[in-house]
Motif scaffolding. Structure first.
Motif, PDB file in Angstrom:
ATOM      1  N   ASP A  88       0.727  -1.090  -0.158  1.00 34.54           N
ATOM      2  CA  ASP A  88       0.089  -0.100   0.007  1.00 34.54           C
ATOM      3  C   ASP A  88       0.813   1.239   0.323  1.00 34.54           C
ATOM      4  OD1 ASP A  88      -2.658  -1.409   0.146  1.00 34.54           O
ATOM      5  OD2 ASP A  88      -2.833  -1.267   2.509  1.00 34.54           O
ATOM      6  N   GLU A  89       2.041   0.840   0.867  1.00 35.93           N
ATOM      7  CA  GLU A  89       2.924   2.582   0.855  1.00 35.93           C
ATOM      8  C   GLU A  89       3.397   2.685  -0.816  1.00 35.93           C
ATOM      9  OE1 GLU A  89       6.980   3.645   3.189  1.00 35.93           O
ATOM     10  OE2 GLU A  89       5.777   2.258   4.476  1.00 35.93           O
ATOM     11  N   GLN A  90       3.688   1.530  -1.232  1.00 31.57           N
ATOM     12  CA  GLN A  90       4.824   1.804  -2.893  1.00 31.57           C
ATOM     13  C   GLN A  90       3.666   2.491  -3.843  1.00 31.57           C
ATOM     14  OE1 GLN A  90       6.347  -2.509  -2.972  1.00 31.57           O
ATOM     15  NE2 GLN A  90       8.149  -1.639  -2.418  1.00 31.57           N
ATOM     16  N   ARG A  91       2.615   1.647  -3.254  1.00 27.99           N
ATOM     17  CA  ARG A  91       1.043   2.135  -4.338  1.00 27.99           C
ATOM     18  C   ARG A  91       1.524   3.483  -4.439  1.00 27.99           C
ATOM     19  NH1 ARG A  91      -2.588  -0.672  -7.709  1.00 27.99           N
ATOM     20  NH2 ARG A  91      -2.353  -2.690  -6.028  1.00 27.99           N
ATOM     21  N   THR A  92       1.053   4.034  -2.909  1.00 30.25           N
ATOM     22  CA  THR A  92       0.724   5.385  -2.670  1.00 30.25           C
ATOM     23  C   THR A  92       1.708   6.150  -3.141  1.00 30.25           C
ATOM     24  OG1 THR A  92      -0.696   4.896  -1.024  1.00 30.25           O
ATOM     25  CG2 THR A  92      -0.239   7.304  -1.139  1.00 30.25           C
ATOM     26  N   ARG A  93       2.989   5.858  -3.048  1.00 28.78           N
ATOM     27  CA  ARG A  93       4.050   6.421  -3.078  1.00 28.78           C
ATOM     28  C   ARG A  93       4.406   6.829  -5.195  1.00 28.78           C
ATOM     29  NH1 ARG A  93      10.449   5.184  -3.415  1.00 28.78           N
ATOM     30  NH2 ARG A  93      11.186   6.911  -4.045  1.00 28.78           N
ATOM     31  N   ALA A  94       4.266   5.620  -5.707  1.00 27.51           N
ATOM     32  CA  ALA A  94       4.266   5.624  -7.390  1.00 27.51           C
ATOM     33  C   ALA A  94       2.385   6.576  -7.584  1.00 27.51           C
ATOM     34  CB  ALA A  94       3.734   3.825  -7.986  1.00 27.51           C
ATOM     35  N   LEU A  95       1.661   6.318  -7.437  1.00 23.24           N
ATOM     36  CA  LEU A  95       0.723   7.071  -7.478  1.00 23.24           C
ATOM     37  C   LEU A  95       0.634   8.472  -7.096  1.00 23.24           C
ATOM     38  CD1 LEU A  95      -2.351   5.345  -6.372  1.00 23.24           C
ATOM     39  CD2 LEU A  95      -1.776   5.664  -8.636  1.00 23.24           C
ATOM     40  N   THR A  96       2.065   8.566  -6.830  1.00 24.81           N
ATOM     41  CA  THR A  96       1.831  10.263  -6.065  1.00 24.81           C
ATOM     42  C   THR A  96       3.695  10.785  -7.205  1.00 24.81           C
ATOM     43  OG1 THR A  96       1.333  10.300  -3.358  1.00 24.81           O
ATOM     44  CG2 THR A  96       2.974  12.118  -4.406  1.00 24.81           C
ATOM     45  N   VAL A  97       4.200  10.322  -7.187  1.00 25.64           N
ATOM     46  CA  VAL A  97       5.193  10.091  -8.835  1.00 25.64           C
ATOM     47  C   VAL A  97       4.060  10.115  -9.990  1.00 25.64           C
ATOM     48  CG1 VAL A  97       6.769   9.689  -9.563  1.00 25.64           C
ATOM     49  CG2 VAL A  97       6.975   9.400  -6.992  1.00 25.64           C
ATOM     50  N   TRP A  98       2.998   9.687 -10.116  1.00 23.38           N
ATOM     51  CA  TRP A  98       2.391   9.672 -11.801  1.00 23.38           C
ATOM     52  C   TRP A  98       1.888  11.246 -11.988  1.00 23.38           C
ATOM     53  CZ3 TRP A  98      -2.925   9.900 -12.807  1.00 23.38           C
ATOM     54  CH2 TRP A  98      -3.144   9.432 -13.715  1.00 23.38           C
ATOM     55  N   LYS A  99       1.195  11.382 -10.551  1.00 20.35           N
ATOM     56  CA  LYS A  99       0.515  12.347 -10.754  1.00 20.35           C
ATOM     57  C   LYS A  99       1.649  13.778 -10.846  1.00 20.35           C
ATOM     58  CE  LYS A  99      -3.983  10.741  -8.118  1.00 20.35           C
ATOM     59  NZ  LYS A  99      -4.187  10.766  -6.429  1.00 20.35           N
ATOM     60  N   GLU A 100       2.325  14.119 -10.268  1.00 14.45           N
ATOM     61  CA  GLU A 100       3.337  15.103 -10.373  1.00 14.45           C
ATOM     62  C   GLU A 100       4.054  14.508 -11.958  1.00 14.45           C
ATOM     63  OE1 GLU A 100       5.989  14.007  -7.053  1.00 14.45           O
ATOM     64  OE2 GLU A 100       5.142  15.233  -5.611  1.00 14.45           O
ATOM     65  N   SER A 101       4.268  13.774 -12.390  1.00 14.24           N
ATOM     66  CA  SER A 101       4.548  13.636 -13.725  1.00 14.24           C
ATOM     67  C   SER A 101       3.728  14.252 -14.493  1.00 14.24           C
ATOM     68  CB  SER A 101       5.242  12.050 -13.735  1.00 14.24           C
ATOM     69  OG  SER A 101       4.394  11.557 -14.611  1.00 14.24           O
ATOM     70  N   ARG A 102       2.903  14.099 -14.408  1.00 15.74           N
ATOM     71  CA  ARG A 102       1.378  14.853 -15.395  1.00 15.74           C
ATOM     72  C   ARG A 102       1.556  16.121 -15.424  1.00 15.74           C
ATOM     73  NH1 ARG A 102      -4.488  12.828 -15.354  1.00 15.74           N
ATOM     74  NH2 ARG A 102      -4.304  13.270 -16.992  1.00 15.74           N
ATOM     75  N   HIS A 103       2.515  16.750 -14.208  1.00 12.38           N
ATOM     76  CA  HIS A 103       1.860  18.104 -14.604  1.00 12.38           C
ATOM     77  C   HIS A 103       3.586  18.619 -15.276  1.00 12.38           C
ATOM     78  CE1 HIS A 103      -0.926  18.928 -12.603  1.00 12.38           C
ATOM     79  NE2 HIS A 103      -1.037  17.893 -12.101  1.00 12.38           N
ATOM     80  N   LYS A 104       4.299  17.076 -15.404  1.00 19.20           N
ATOM     81  CA  LYS A 104       6.135  17.730 -15.624  1.00 19.20           C
ATOM     82  C   LYS A 104       6.711  16.957 -16.053  1.00 19.20           C
ATOM     83  CE  LYS A 104      10.551  19.172 -13.781  1.00 19.20           C
ATOM     84  NZ  LYS A 104      11.947  18.976 -12.585  1.00 19.20           N
ATOM     85  N   SER A 105       6.285  17.004 -17.655  1.00 15.46           N
ATOM     86  CA  SER A 105       6.566  16.049 -18.520  1.00 15.46           C
ATOM     87  C   SER A 105       8.068  15.777 -18.040  1.00 15.46           C
ATOM     88  CB  SER A 105       6.225  16.510 -20.034  1.00 15.46           C
ATOM     89  OG  SER A 105       7.254  16.938 -20.758  1.00 15.46           O
ATOM     90  N   SER A 106       8.483  15.072 -19.635  1.00 15.86           N
ATOM     91  CA  SER A 106      10.476  14.659 -19.276  1.00 15.86           C
ATOM     92  C   SER A 106      11.116  15.539 -20.104  1.00 15.86           C
ATOM     93  CB  SER A 106      10.285  12.990 -20.120  1.00 15.86           C
ATOM     94  OG  SER A 106      10.847  13.041 -21.385  1.00 15.86           O
ATOM     95  N   TRP A 107      10.125  16.125 -20.804  1.00  9.38           N
ATOM     96  CA  TRP A 107      10.148  16.758 -22.007  1.00  9.38           C
ATOM     97  C   TRP A 107      10.488  18.285 -21.401  1.00  9.38           C
ATOM     98  CZ3 TRP A 107      11.844  16.042 -26.791  1.00  9.38           C
ATOM     99  CH2 TRP A 107      12.230  14.477 -27.081  1.00  9.38           C
ATOM    100  N   SER A 108      10.798  18.904 -20.434  1.00 10.35           N
ATOM    101  CA  SER A 108      10.391  19.763 -19.422  1.00 10.35           C
ATOM    102  C   SER A 108      12.089  20.594 -19.354  1.00 10.35           C
ATOM    103  CB  SER A 108       9.402  19.915 -17.945  1.00 10.35           C
ATOM    104  OG  SER A 108       9.849  18.552 -17.921  1.00 10.35           O
ATOM    105  N   ARG A 109      12.849  19.681 -19.202  1.00  7.45           N
ATOM    106  CA  ARG A 109      13.931  19.972 -19.322  1.00  7.45           C
ATOM    107  C   ARG A 109      14.165  20.622 -20.529  1.00  7.45           C
ATOM    108  NH1 ARG A 109      17.953  15.665 -20.929  1.00  7.45           N
ATOM    109  NH2 ARG A 109      16.536  13.993 -21.491  1.00  7.45           N
ATOM    110  N   PHE A 110      13.788  21.050 -21.416  1.00  7.95           N
ATOM    111  CA  PHE A 110      14.239  20.726 -22.576  1.00  7.95           C
ATOM    112  C   PHE A 110      13.710  22.623 -22.831  1.00  7.95           C
ATOM    113  CE2 PHE A 110      14.993  16.453 -23.426  1.00  7.95           C
ATOM    114  CZ  PHE A 110      16.192  16.534 -24.511  1.00  7.95           C
ATOM    115  N   ALA A 111      13.563  23.456 -21.854  1.00 10.73           N
ATOM    116  CA  ALA A 111      13.015  24.935 -22.248  1.00 10.73           C
ATOM    117  C   ALA A 111      13.373  25.683 -22.772  1.00 10.73           C
ATOM    118  CB  ALA A 111      12.241  24.737 -20.526  1.00 10.73           C
ATOM    119  N   ASP A 112      15.134  25.334 -22.061  1.00 12.38           N
ATOM    120  CA  ASP A 112      16.377  26.441 -22.995  1.00 12.38           C
ATOM    121  C   ASP A 112      16.428  26.193 -24.880  1.00 12.38           C
ATOM    122  OD1 ASP A 112      17.000  23.789 -22.722  1.00 12.38           O
ATOM    123  OD2 ASP A 112      19.149  24.640 -22.325  1.00 12.38           O
TER     124      ASP A 112
END
Length: 271
Positions: A53-77
């Motif tokens: 349950d703890e791992q699931r909660t953490r994974a879902l939290t990371v997933w929700k955060e990632s929806r607001h910050k894509s892997s392409w955000s590091r190319f903002a420059d």
């Protein structure tokens, strides 16, 4: 985190790929954050890995955060915000259909060709980091080498082959690369010859992204100087779909196109 959970569950990338019915390359890209993960996919893997349950909660939290910050955000420059959104969708597309009227598609550009383009237009977009822009382009191109790469169907105007971007040597290298790519099973390249006359999209290039999930509608992106824009109206999207089909019929066949690309390269090569 997902890699740690997988390894703790004594599962291989192959096992995870079998569970999701996808390629091992996609599992790897999910674990490195190079591609987005759908909630259903995440839930399936968490169950398969017997996450607590703890791992699931953490994974879902990371997933929700990632929806607001894509892997392409590091190319903002290096990329505009709108193009970063495009790149994110492109990475999920099963089929990429595009029409280009003046330049080789970014997916197919050699590094020297891309550098020559950036040097020719240093102000669009403004404050661009050229090295980072090239890195972002290479990241997009790596999808073509996946175990399960997208299908790409590109229609390019004959003018693209004759425009000397960077000079003859760079163009020969680029055309030879284009010819090599045309031989891949997942890539179709057609040239729209000068003899075809005027056509609907002479005003600008466009890209259509088609997804494996039938619930995901086709996305159309129009490119222009310094950025691009999305086509939102379903009726207009349908117009682009029909236009692409018309151009496909008017263009040279894939075999004829490959022969023309090779001929132009030979004419430019001084050796």
């Amino acid at each position: 985190m997902m890699r740690t959970l997988r390894e703790s569950a004594d599962k291989t990338g192959y096992d995870a790929a079998e569970r999701l019915q996808c390629s091992q390359a996609k599992i790897s890209r999910m674990e490195t954050g190079d591609v987005g993960v759908k909630l259903a996919e995440l839930e399936a893997l968490l169950g398969y890995y017997l996450a607590t349950d703890e791992q699931r909660t953490r994974a879902l939290t990371v997933w929700k955060e990632s929806r607001h910050k894509s892997s392409w955000s590091r190319f903002a420059d290096a990329l505009t915000e709108r193009f970063r959104a495009y790149a994110e969708l492109e990475s999920d597309a099963a089929l990429i259909q595009r029409v280009d009227i003046s330049l080789v598609p970014g997916f197919f550009q050699t590094e020297n060709y891309a550098l020559a383009l950036h040097k020719a237009a240093p102000h669009f977009p403004s404050q661009i980091n050229i090295d980072r822009a090239i890195e972002a382009r290479k990241k997009r191109q790596r999808r073509l080498d996946d175990d399960d790469p997208p299908k790409v169907h590109a229609i390019i105007d004959e003018a693209v082959l004759h425009r000397l971007v960077g000079g003859p040597e760079i163009m020969v290298e680029q055309l030879q690369h284009l010819h090599d790519l045309s031989r891949r099973r997942n890539i179709t390249i057609q040239v729209l010859p000068f003899g075809a006359g005027a056509y609907a999209t002479l005003g600008g290039p466009f890209i259509m992204l088609v997804f494996a999930d039938p619930e995901d509608p086709t996305a159309v992106y129009r490119e222009h100087l310094g950025g691009g824009s999305w086509v939102e109206d379903p009726a207009e999207v349908d117009q682009y779909t029909r236009t692409f089909d018309d151009l496909r019929k008017a263009a040279l066949s894939a075999k004829e196109s490959a022969n023309l690309i090779r001929e132009v390269a030979a004419d430019l090569d001084p050796r």
